[in-house]
Design a protein around this motif. Sequence first.
Motif, PDB file in Angstrom:
ATOM      1  N   ASP A 222      14.224  -8.094 -10.581  1.00  0.00           N
ATOM      2  CA  ASP A 222      13.906  -7.639 -11.936  1.00  0.00           C
ATOM      3  C   ASP A 222      12.617  -6.824 -12.017  1.00  0.00           C
ATOM      4  OD1 ASP A 222      12.144  -9.673 -11.414  1.00  0.00           O
ATOM      5  OD2 ASP A 222      12.541 -10.810 -13.247  1.00  0.00           O
ATOM      6  N   ASP A 223      11.924  -6.633 -10.886  1.00  0.00           N
ATOM      7  CA  ASP A 223      10.712  -5.795 -10.896  1.00  0.00           C
ATOM      8  C   ASP A 223      10.527  -5.153  -9.525  1.00  0.00           C
ATOM      9  OD1 ASP A 223       8.482  -4.517 -11.766  1.00  0.00           O
ATOM     10  OD2 ASP A 223       7.200  -6.311 -11.894  1.00  0.00           O
ATOM     11  N   ALA A 224      11.506  -4.365  -9.126  1.00  0.00           N
ATOM     12  CA  ALA A 224      11.539  -3.807  -7.768  1.00  0.00           C
ATOM     13  C   ALA A 224      10.431  -2.794  -7.510  1.00  0.00           C
ATOM     14  CB  ALA A 224      12.900  -3.164  -7.505  1.00  0.00           C
ATOM     15  N   LEU A 225       9.852  -2.237  -8.570  1.00  0.00           N
ATOM     16  CA  LEU A 225       8.821  -1.203  -8.403  1.00  0.00           C
ATOM     17  C   LEU A 225       7.410  -1.751  -8.604  1.00  0.00           C
ATOM     18  CD1 LEU A 225      10.495   1.843 -10.220  1.00  0.00           C
ATOM     19  CD2 LEU A 225      10.686   1.137  -7.834  1.00  0.00           C
ATOM     20  N   ILE A 226       7.250  -3.055  -8.510  1.00  0.00           N
ATOM     21  CA  ILE A 226       5.953  -3.668  -8.801  1.00  0.00           C
ATOM     22  C   ILE A 226       4.829  -3.094  -7.939  1.00  0.00           C
ATOM     23  CG2 ILE A 226       6.526  -5.620  -7.261  1.00  0.00           C
ATOM     24  CD1 ILE A 226       4.745  -7.376  -9.062  1.00  0.00           C
ATOM     25  N   PHE A 227       5.079  -2.905  -6.649  1.00  0.00           N
ATOM     26  CA  PHE A 227       4.035  -2.375  -5.772  1.00  0.00           C
ATOM     27  C   PHE A 227       3.762  -0.899  -6.056  1.00  0.00           C
ATOM     28  CE2 PHE A 227       5.260  -6.163  -3.396  1.00  0.00           C
ATOM     29  CZ  PHE A 227       4.026  -6.659  -3.005  1.00  0.00           C
ATOM     30  N   TYR A 228       4.812  -0.138  -6.322  1.00  0.00           N
ATOM     31  CA  TYR A 228       4.644   1.293  -6.597  1.00  0.00           C
ATOM     32  C   TYR A 228       3.839   1.517  -7.876  1.00  0.00           C
ATOM     33  CZ  TYR A 228       8.236   1.687  -3.034  1.00  0.00           C
ATOM     34  OH  TYR A 228       8.930   1.598  -1.861  1.00  0.00           O
ATOM     35  N   ARG A 229       4.148   0.725  -8.891  1.00  0.00           N
ATOM     36  CA  ARG A 229       3.435   0.869 -10.161  1.00  0.00           C
ATOM     37  C   ARG A 229       1.955   0.570  -9.969  1.00  0.00           C
ATOM     38  NH1 ARG A 229       5.767  -2.876 -12.478  1.00  0.00           N
ATOM     39  NH2 ARG A 229       7.645  -1.691 -12.967  1.00  0.00           N
ATOM     40  N   LYS A 230       1.655  -0.532  -9.263  1.00  0.00           N
ATOM     41  CA  LYS A 230       0.264  -0.924  -9.060  1.00  0.00           C
ATOM     42  C   LYS A 230      -0.487   0.111  -8.221  1.00  0.00           C
ATOM     43  CE  LYS A 230      -3.291  -3.671  -9.153  1.00  0.00           C
ATOM     44  NZ  LYS A 230      -3.971  -4.071 -10.394  1.00  0.00           N
TER      45      LYS A 230
ATOM     46  N   ALA B 253      -7.042   1.329   6.199  1.00  0.00           N
ATOM     47  CA  ALA B 253      -5.742   0.674   6.121  1.00  0.00           C
ATOM     48  C   ALA B 253      -5.921  -0.725   5.535  1.00  0.00           C
ATOM     49  CB  ALA B 253      -5.096   0.590   7.505  1.00  0.00           C
ATOM     50  N   LEU B 254      -5.052  -1.065   4.600  1.00  0.00           N
ATOM     51  CA  LEU B 254      -5.181  -2.318   3.850  1.00  0.00           C
ATOM     52  C   LEU B 254      -3.926  -3.155   4.010  1.00  0.00           C
ATOM     53  CD1 LEU B 254      -6.528  -2.532   0.205  1.00  0.00           C
ATOM     54  CD2 LEU B 254      -4.310  -3.548   0.756  1.00  0.00           C
ATOM     55  N   ASP B 255      -4.102  -4.477   4.122  1.00  0.00           N
ATOM     56  CA  ASP B 255      -2.956  -5.386   4.160  1.00  0.00           C
ATOM     57  C   ASP B 255      -3.409  -6.766   3.710  1.00  0.00           C
ATOM     58  OD1 ASP B 255      -0.014  -5.059   5.759  1.00  0.00           O
ATOM     59  OD2 ASP B 255      -0.634  -7.101   5.314  1.00  0.00           O
ATOM     60  N   ILE B 256      -2.486  -7.538   3.151  1.00  0.00           N
ATOM     61  CA  ILE B 256      -2.797  -8.890   2.706  1.00  0.00           C
ATOM     62  C   ILE B 256      -2.792  -9.886   3.858  1.00  0.00           C
ATOM     63  CG2 ILE B 256      -0.394  -9.509   2.192  1.00  0.00           C
ATOM     64  CD1 ILE B 256      -1.416 -11.015  -0.282  1.00  0.00           C
ATOM     65  N   SER B 257      -2.114  -9.539   4.963  1.00  0.00           N
ATOM     66  CA  SER B 257      -1.923 -10.463   6.082  1.00  0.00           C
ATOM     67  C   SER B 257      -2.991 -10.292   7.158  1.00  0.00           C
ATOM     68  CB  SER B 257      -0.533 -10.245   6.698  1.00  0.00           C
ATOM     69  OG  SER B 257      -0.425 -10.898   7.942  1.00  0.00           O
ATOM     70  N   GLU B 258      -3.747 -11.353   7.417  1.00  0.00           N
ATOM     71  CA  GLU B 258      -4.747 -11.306   8.482  1.00  0.00           C
ATOM     72  C   GLU B 258      -4.085 -11.145   9.843  1.00  0.00           C
ATOM     73  OE1 GLU B 258      -7.378 -14.617   8.316  1.00  0.00           O
ATOM     74  OE2 GLU B 258      -8.166 -14.126   6.321  1.00  0.00           O
TER      75      GLU B 258
ATOM     76  N   ILE C  96      -1.716   1.722   2.471  1.00  0.00           N
ATOM     77  CA  ILE C  96      -1.638   0.419   1.799  1.00  0.00           C
ATOM     78  C   ILE C  96      -0.413  -0.345   2.288  1.00  0.00           C
ATOM     79  CG2 ILE C  96      -1.356  -0.737  -0.431  1.00  0.00           C
ATOM     80  CD1 ILE C  96      -2.914   1.583  -1.700  1.00  0.00           C
ATOM     81  N   GLY C  97      -0.648  -1.573   2.789  1.00  0.00           N
ATOM     82  CA  GLY C  97       0.424  -2.373   3.379  1.00  0.00           C
ATOM     83  C   GLY C  97       0.687  -1.922   4.799  1.00  0.00           C
ATOM     84  N   THR C  98      -0.364  -1.879   5.598  1.00  0.00           N
ATOM     85  CA  THR C  98      -0.306  -1.189   6.896  1.00  0.00           C
ATOM     86  C   THR C  98       0.542  -1.886   7.952  1.00  0.00           C
ATOM     87  OG1 THR C  98      -1.684   0.054   8.445  1.00  0.00           O
ATOM     88  CG2 THR C  98      -2.379  -2.214   7.944  1.00  0.00           C
TER      89      THR C  98
ATOM     90  N   GLN D  81     -10.470   1.927   9.687  1.00  0.00           N
ATOM     91  CA  GLN D  81     -11.200   0.836   9.035  1.00  0.00           C
ATOM     92  C   GLN D  81     -10.196  -0.048   8.300  1.00  0.00           C
ATOM     93  OE1 GLN D  81     -14.952   1.928   7.097  1.00  0.00           O
ATOM     94  NE2 GLN D  81     -14.696   4.012   7.918  1.00  0.00           N
ATOM     95  N   PHE D  82     -10.065  -1.300   8.761  1.00  0.00           N
ATOM     96  CA  PHE D  82      -9.062  -2.213   8.217  1.00  0.00           C
ATOM     97  C   PHE D  82      -9.670  -3.112   7.139  1.00  0.00           C
ATOM     98  CE2 PHE D  82      -7.391  -1.177  12.461  1.00  0.00           C
ATOM     99  CZ  PHE D  82      -6.128  -0.725  12.094  1.00  0.00           C
ATOM    100  N   ILE D  83      -8.868  -3.359   6.095  1.00  0.00           N
ATOM    101  CA  ILE D  83      -9.309  -4.140   4.939  1.00  0.00           C
ATOM    102  C   ILE D  83      -8.268  -5.213   4.651  1.00  0.00           C
ATOM    103  CG2 ILE D  83      -9.920  -4.038   2.490  1.00  0.00           C
ATOM    104  CD1 ILE D  83     -10.233  -0.884   3.030  1.00  0.00           C
ATOM    105  N   CYS D  84      -8.698  -6.472   4.556  1.00  0.00           N
ATOM    106  CA  CYS D  84      -7.793  -7.563   4.199  1.00  0.00           C
ATOM    107  C   CYS D  84      -7.906  -7.804   2.694  1.00  0.00           C
ATOM    108  CB  CYS D  84      -8.141  -8.833   4.973  1.00  0.00           C
ATOM    109  SG  CYS D  84      -6.907 -10.139   4.756  1.00  0.00           S
ATOM    110  N   GLN D  85      -6.828  -7.488   1.985  1.00  0.00           N
ATOM    111  CA  GLN D  85      -6.893  -7.514   0.527  1.00  0.00           C
ATOM    112  C   GLN D  85      -5.485  -7.506  -0.057  1.00  0.00           C
ATOM    113  OE1 GLN D  85      -9.995  -4.896  -0.806  1.00  0.00           O
ATOM    114  NE2 GLN D  85      -8.912  -4.395  -2.699  1.00  0.00           N
ATOM    115  N   SER D  86      -5.294  -8.196  -1.171  1.00  0.00           N
ATOM    116  CA  SER D  86      -4.031  -8.148  -1.905  1.00  0.00           C
ATOM    117  C   SER D  86      -4.059  -6.974  -2.861  1.00  0.00           C
ATOM    118  CB  SER D  86      -3.813  -9.447  -2.685  1.00  0.00           C
ATOM    119  OG  SER D  86      -2.761  -9.286  -3.610  1.00  0.00           O
TER     120      SER D  86
END
Length: 284
Positions: free
Chosen positions: A220-228, A145-150, A123-125, A168-173
Amino acid sequence: MTIKHYRDQFIQELTPLYDPGEAERFFYLILEAKHQLKRIDIALQLELVLSVSEMETWNSILEELKREIPIQYILGTTHFYGLEFEVNSAVLIPRPETEELVDWIVQKSKIKNQKSKIKILDIGTGSGCIAISLAKNLPDAEVFALDISEQALATAQKNAELNQVQVQFICQSILETEDLGQQFDIIVSNPPYVRHLEKQEIKKNVLDNEPHLALFVADDDALIFYRKIAQLALKNLNQTGQLYFEINQYLGQEMLDLLQEMNFKDTVLRKDIYGNNRMTKSTR
């Protein structure tokens, strides 16, 4: 001008910005990329003369280095876990610490020696360095592998082709994802984790050139990606599946607390070769 004299001039002109050892390393990286010559070749050909066009190329690169553009972006390539990767301003430059994370996964997966084909999600390749290195070294794995950036995914696809692997690449937030749609044996991520308060520790060449989208999170939310990602892992990891993270070195305890609160088991916090808390492994 001979290559020997140019080398001395090149290093001298860069030493106000870089230490001499790093400037010399840049010289030999360029030498190999542009002339297919190694250090030993030059030792045997000190009187080799650079042509006018070659001098122009070298001087252009020298000026870019003086502007503190990363050598990897200038050359358009870098090496990671024994493989070659194209890099550009759309992707982070792969770091040695991330190689350690990849090696941890590779070694643990080989020890387990699973008979069935394992499924891995990165995630976030970015450049694809994690996913592609895993696909290359675990040929029986099915890698996604997933990433938000095309733009990043376009680079990652090129790197998969360059290294002759299937990913297999996936474009996704990931922050807008509620379910990954399938089950995995391993989920790995090196998400954005640098807080804005840590910007003063980041070198200018990184701040001015590498994509901030892949680097920074709110103070104020440094772990936002880890939590999700951990929430999704609870849904989309197979039983006893493993979750690997590269983490902010200052937030090791916070990461342990987060994973414990979410009922992950057997969590391990590992240091990198520099002695920094850098990665975690947990079991669903």
